[in-house]
Scaffold this active site. Sequence first.
Site, PDB file in Angstrom:
ATOM      1  N   GLU A 315     -31.261  41.671 -57.052  1.00  0.00           N
ATOM      2  CA  GLU A 315     -30.899  41.837 -55.643  1.00  0.00           C
ATOM      3  C   GLU A 315     -31.959  42.608 -54.880  1.00  0.00           C
ATOM      4  O   GLU A 315     -32.445  42.168 -53.831  1.00  0.00           O
ATOM      5  CB  GLU A 315     -29.546  42.542 -55.532  1.00  0.00           C
ATOM      6  N   ASP A 319     -34.412  41.231 -51.858  1.00  0.00           N
ATOM      7  CA  ASP A 319     -34.296  41.732 -50.491  1.00  0.00           C
ATOM      8  C   ASP A 319     -35.611  42.306 -49.982  1.00  0.00           C
ATOM      9  O   ASP A 319     -36.022  42.043 -48.845  1.00  0.00           O
ATOM     10  CB  ASP A 319     -33.214  42.812 -50.429  1.00  0.00           C
ATOM     11  N   SER A 565     -27.278  36.352 -50.213  1.00  0.00           N
ATOM     12  CA  SER A 565     -28.109  37.539 -50.400  1.00  0.00           C
ATOM     13  C   SER A 565     -29.529  37.298 -49.920  1.00  0.00           C
ATOM     14  O   SER A 565     -30.213  38.237 -49.491  1.00  0.00           O
ATOM     15  CB  SER A 565     -28.145  37.943 -51.880  1.00  0.00           C
TER      16      SER A 565
END
Length: 650
Positions: A315, A319, A565
């Site tokens: 994650e 990002d 995401s």
Amino acid sequence: MRSALAALVVIALGLLASADPVLSPYSLHEKRHNIPAGWSYNRKHDSSAVLPLRFALTQSNIDDIGEHLMDVSHPESPNYGNHWTAGQVLQMFSPHEDTVNAVRNWLMESGVERERIRVTPNRGWIVIDATVEEAERLLQTEYHVYSHASGTEQIGDILTGCTTACDAYHLPEHITPHVDFVTPTVHFDAKVRVNKRSDTGSEGTARTIGQPGSGSHPKTTGAITTLFNELEACDEQITPICLRALYGLVYEPLAASKNSFGIVEYTPQAYLQSDLDMFAANFSTDLVGVAPYMVSIDGEGYAQTGETGFDYNGESDLDLQYGMNLVTAKQQVTLYQTGDMVEGASFNNFLDAIDGTYCTFEGGDDPTQDGVYPDYAPGGYTGAEDCGTVKPANVISTSYAYNEADLTPFYTARQCAEYAKLGLMGVTVLYSSGDYGVAGNDGLCLEANGTQSVNGTIFNPSFPGTCPYITSVGATQVNPNSTVYEPEGACEQVIYSGGGFSNYFAMPDYQKEAVAYYLKTYPPQYPPDIWNASGTSRGLPDIAANGANYVVAIDGGFELVYGTSCASPVSGAIFTMINDARLAVGKNPIGFINPTIYSSDFAGAFNDITMGGNQGCGTAGYTAVPGWDPVTGLGTPNFPKLVAKWLLLP
């Protein structure tokens, strides 16, 4: 190490015959109808045990917060862009002195000594340490103990739930208008998938949002053997040049020193600098060796590197690699690393740090749900809790989420109001909409009795995506055998764009025209008992961006990654560049964008998505159609059109 079996304080329906007389009759204040999945009854709670009883005081003027937010956010308002200061927010919404006095006086008249009653510095909560016997008398209810099983381990915490089909607590009628809710009571505040890490003792409550596999998280199909970086291959691998081509993001920052872009991560998930450098070496060499500006919230001051693997690094690597690339090396990206390795953190811990009016140790957090600091457990963060210590960035992206049904309506409403306050202060708040279509995290759907299961048939929207004061971001894809010059479709590879209609929040005014058109022109052909067909509830997502086949450097290799995401930080980067253009000409940041993007002035500023759907709960889900839809919202950003339109606004 904490016990593998811990007690959960639970409140059950029932007036106590021994309750003392009160100044006014008691009335039902809050109830729930089921025991959440995974919880099992243990015993009646010990009457001498002490509970951190917390009364959430009704905030002044909170019913008008939407109007205040529209006043500074709607493009036709004369006050557009005139954002508030934190002091103005506190002054407007702080509970009235009459509210504080009413609750305090009731407690004293009920036998609670004045010196035991604490009013938090933000005046948002009244807190007492009460025995179970005393709490039962005050709330005319009973407390019971539950435990939770997760996999092969037993875990638990001080939470609340029920023992009968309909459990509740009660308050005197003259106190009810002054109290939003009381904890611990009926709130199983997060039923995200629970993971207990045997080496740290992290527990499975609201603060498990950062635990591997919990809540919303990206997915991967594994390692890439051959790396492409060509526009012709964007249907197979998404790289930064694909996104720039898709959304017209050709822009160099001009006002970076005045601007800010924040990305939120929850410990133990964290990035690896070696992964950022590997990605930069291939796609943005000027970012090699560049790290995000770290703001540690209730943590050790660093992103942990002891635990690695996709579930720990996927994650954050995703990002930051795409967020930093798209705003270029000229614009610093702020990383809000939230929580320590023992307690973890919840969304409330983050909100505490960026909004001091929301925070205090005694009351701003729920110690039964949120990480509480200082944390003196071995390896815990022993510093003071971060409370109003962090200036929020102009744009904040978060790729974590709960199912709306994980949380009670009172809990979500209280937190949603905090996002409105951030909007009043000029902050754009983005949340990913989920990866399971009309189902919730892990494919859970609702049963008729309100429980969640993989066999449920009722659509299960995400939170905070259903909060009307944030911008919810769904996912699209470059369709197989298509190019970036052709229209995208809704993401239907590995994940499905989360979307639907809230079961808690009413439809905001800014959305009514778009959603009414959708419901009239393309009415979903499902029975009304499996989705909120009222036509009066908040729809999500608001917008979308690509969420399939992302090339991400993770633990020293490239993998293909999927999820909303991906879409949230990409959208955040685009809005950050729009802010840059406005700041460069002396204008304010765009703040809460929803009233603007739904307005007629912005018609055509997003690339409309009209292909694909978001299946789930045993159905094909909704379908992407012309105009807004509960799959991809208004569509994907068209940067040249958006920046031109926003530059015309005051």
